[in-house]
Design a protein around this motif. Structure first.
Motif, mmCIF file in Angstrom:
data_model
loop_
_atom_site.group_PDB
_atom_site.id
_atom_site.type_symbol
_atom_site.label_atom_id
_atom_site.label_comp_id
_atom_site.label_asym_id
_atom_site.label_seq_id
_atom_site.Cartn_x
_atom_site.Cartn_y
_atom_site.Cartn_z
ATOM 1 N N ASN A 108 0.807 -1.219 0.000
ATOM 2 C CA ASN A 108 0.000 0.000 0.000
ATOM 3 C C ASN A 108 0.845 1.276 0.000
ATOM 4 N N GLY A 109 2.171 1.119 -0.120
ATOM 5 C CA GLY A 109 3.049 2.283 -0.166
ATOM 6 C C GLY A 109 3.416 2.831 1.199
ATOM 7 N N LYS A 110 3.030 2.095 2.261
ATOM 8 C CA LYS A 110 3.325 2.517 3.635
ATOM 9 C C LYS A 110 3.839 1.327 4.429
ATOM 10 N N VAL A 111 4.769 1.613 5.332
ATOM 11 C CA VAL A 111 5.278 0.573 6.227
ATOM 12 C C VAL A 111 4.924 0.989 7.647
ATOM 13 N N THR A 112 4.175 0.128 8.314
ATOM 14 C CA THR A 112 3.732 0.424 9.680
ATOM 15 C C THR A 112 4.609 -0.310 10.695
ATOM 16 N N PHE A 113 4.403 0.036 11.939
ATOM 17 C CA PHE A 113 5.080 -0.623 13.056
ATOM 18 C C PHE A 113 4.874 -2.136 12.949
ATOM 19 N N ASN A 114 3.621 -2.557 12.689
ATOM 20 C CA ASN A 114 3.310 -3.987 12.608
ATOM 21 C C ASN A 114 3.981 -4.650 11.408
ATOM 22 N N ASP A 115 4.102 -3.920 10.294
ATOM 23 C CA ASP A 115 4.814 -4.467 9.133
ATOM 24 C C ASP A 115 6.261 -4.784 9.503
ATOM 25 N N ILE A 116 6.910 -3.826 10.153
ATOM 26 C CA ILE A 116 8.319 -4.013 10.534
ATOM 27 C C ILE A 116 8.434 -5.116 11.578
ATOM 28 N N ALA A 144 15.064 7.550 15.155
ATOM 29 C CA ALA A 144 14.952 8.112 13.802
ATOM 30 C C ALA A 144 13.896 9.215 13.720
ATOM 31 N N GLY A 145 13.236 9.502 14.850
ATOM 32 C CA GLY A 145 12.243 10.577 14.869
ATOM 33 C C GLY A 145 10.827 10.134 14.541
ATOM 34 N N TYR A 146 10.545 8.851 14.707
ATOM 35 C CA TYR A 146 9.212 8.326 14.420
ATOM 36 C C TYR A 146 8.655 7.656 15.667
ATOM 37 N N THR A 147 7.374 7.325 15.626
ATOM 38 C CA THR A 147 6.730 6.622 16.740
ATOM 39 C C THR A 147 6.132 5.325 16.217
ATOM 40 N N SER A 148 5.596 4.548 17.136
ATOM 41 C CA SER A 148 4.984 3.278 16.751
ATOM 42 C C SER A 148 3.690 3.486 15.956
ATOM 43 N N THR A 149 3.186 4.691 15.926
ATOM 44 C CA THR A 149 1.979 4.974 15.136
ATOM 45 C C THR A 149 2.305 5.593 13.779
ATOM 46 N N SER A 150 3.581 5.827 13.531
ATOM 47 C CA SER A 150 3.995 6.404 12.252
ATOM 48 C C SER A 150 3.837 5.384 11.131
ATOM 49 N N ALA A 151 3.438 5.869 9.959
ATOM 50 C CA ALA A 151 3.431 5.051 8.746
ATOM 51 C C ALA A 151 4.555 5.592 7.876
ATOM 52 N N LEU A 152 5.549 4.770 7.645
ATOM 53 C CA LEU A 152 6.718 5.211 6.897
ATOM 54 C C LEU A 152 6.485 5.058 5.396
ATOM 55 N N LEU A 153 6.863 6.076 4.650
ATOM 56 C CA LEU A 153 6.789 6.051 3.196
ATOM 57 C C LEU A 153 8.182 5.747 2.645
ATOM 58 N N LEU A 154 8.273 5.516 1.362
ATOM 59 C CA LEU A 154 9.573 5.249 0.743
ATOM 60 C C LEU A 154 10.557 6.372 1.053
ATOM 61 N N ASP A 155 10.126 7.618 0.988
ATOM 62 C CA ASP A 155 11.008 8.752 1.294
ATOM 63 C C ASP A 155 11.570 8.674 2.709
ATOM 64 N N ASP A 156 10.758 8.167 3.649
ATOM 65 C CA ASP A 156 11.236 8.000 5.031
ATOM 66 C C ASP A 156 12.338 6.936 5.082
ATOM 67 N N PHE A 157 12.147 5.840 4.359
ATOM 68 C CA PHE A 157 13.175 4.794 4.301
ATOM 69 C C PHE A 157 14.460 5.354 3.711
ATOM 70 N N ILE A 158 14.316 6.148 2.660
ATOM 71 C CA ILE A 158 15.492 6.747 2.024
ATOM 72 C C ILE A 158 16.196 7.680 3.018
ATOM 73 N N LYS A 159 15.414 8.442 3.762
ATOM 74 C CA LYS A 159 15.989 9.356 4.762
ATOM 75 C C LYS A 159 16.731 8.573 5.860
ATOM 76 N N ILE A 160 16.131 7.492 6.311
ATOM 77 C CA ILE A 160 16.710 6.696 7.400
ATOM 78 C C ILE A 160 17.923 5.888 6.933
ATOM 79 N N LEU A 161 17.811 5.251 5.780
ATOM 80 C CA LEU A 161 18.861 4.344 5.313
ATOM 81 C C LEU A 161 19.811 4.955 4.288
ATOM 82 N N GLY A 162 19.497 6.148 3.818
ATOM 83 C CA GLY A 162 20.240 6.752 2.716
ATOM 84 C C GLY A 162 21.725 6.926 2.935
ATOM 85 N N ASN A 163 22.144 7.107 4.160
ATOM 86 C CA ASN A 163 23.569 7.306 4.437
ATOM 87 C C ASN A 163 24.265 6.044 4.910
ATOM 88 N N SER A 164 23.515 4.931 4.919
ATOM 89 C CA SER A 164 24.125 3.680 5.387
ATOM 90 C C SER A 164 24.876 3.001 4.251
#
Length: 175
Positions: A108-116, A144-164
């Motif tokens: 659905n284009g979103k990653v939730t706490f439960n998905d992870i 990373a600045g999110y909570t368990s109720t956050s729904a992460l989008l692809l841009d959030d993944f890029i922000k979090i993992l982009g420098n790894s």
């Protein structure tokens, strides 16, 4: 190219190269085609989930069931496109996009706490309790600045993992 037992033409090779953003050389495409034909045991022109599971490294992967949903029924062109994220020449964004798809269980284009959490269950098995997984995940999201109720989008993944320094590479043997 539709018939797995047919030979690749120069045009086919160039078409596949273009489809995967030239991340594989012509020799690598030919080598991948040979492997594809080995996996496509019934010469159907696509690889089924069962055929993917015949690869020992794939079948023992703790997230193989998730990956199977992504690869079941791939034709050769899409098989190479899928593998292109594992090329040494693939960008960090291409690698992150694949990781995002693995975590986006319902596409659905979103990653939730439960998905992870579900992926963590697959990865950790009985080595961690459910409470430990939830605590670790909550802590990582908080860092990373999110909570368990956050729904992460692809841009959030890029922000979090982009420098790894993601090491997701498969070497294609060339004869």
């Amino acid at each position: 190219m539709g018939n797995a037992s047919s030979m690749l033409t120069q045009y086919d090779i160039e078409e596949v190269q273009e489809h995967c953003n030239n991340l594989f050389s012509q020799q690598e495409i030919v080598s991948l085609y040979q492997r594809f034909c080995q996996l496509d045991r019934n010469s159907k022109g696509f690889i089924s989930a069962d055929e993917f599971l015949s690869v020992p490294e794939f079948s023992v992967n703790p997230i193989s069931q998730r990956l199977l949903k992504m690869v079941d029924g791939l034709n050769f062109k899409d098989f190479v496109a899928f593998l292109s994220a594992f090329s040494a020449k693939a960008s960090i964004q291409q690698k992150i996009e694949l990781i995002f798809k693995v975590y986006d269980l319902d596409s659905n284009g979103k990653v939730t706490f439960n998905d992870i959490l579900e992926v963590l269950r697959d990865l950790t098995g009985s080595f961690m309790s459910e409470k430990q997984r939830e605590q670790v995940l909550s802590h990582v999201l908080e860092e990373a600045g999110y909570t368990s109720t956050s729904a992460l989008l692809l841009d959030d993944f890029i922000k979090i993992l982009g420098n790894s320094d993601l090491k997701m590479e498969v070497e294609v043997p060339v004869d």
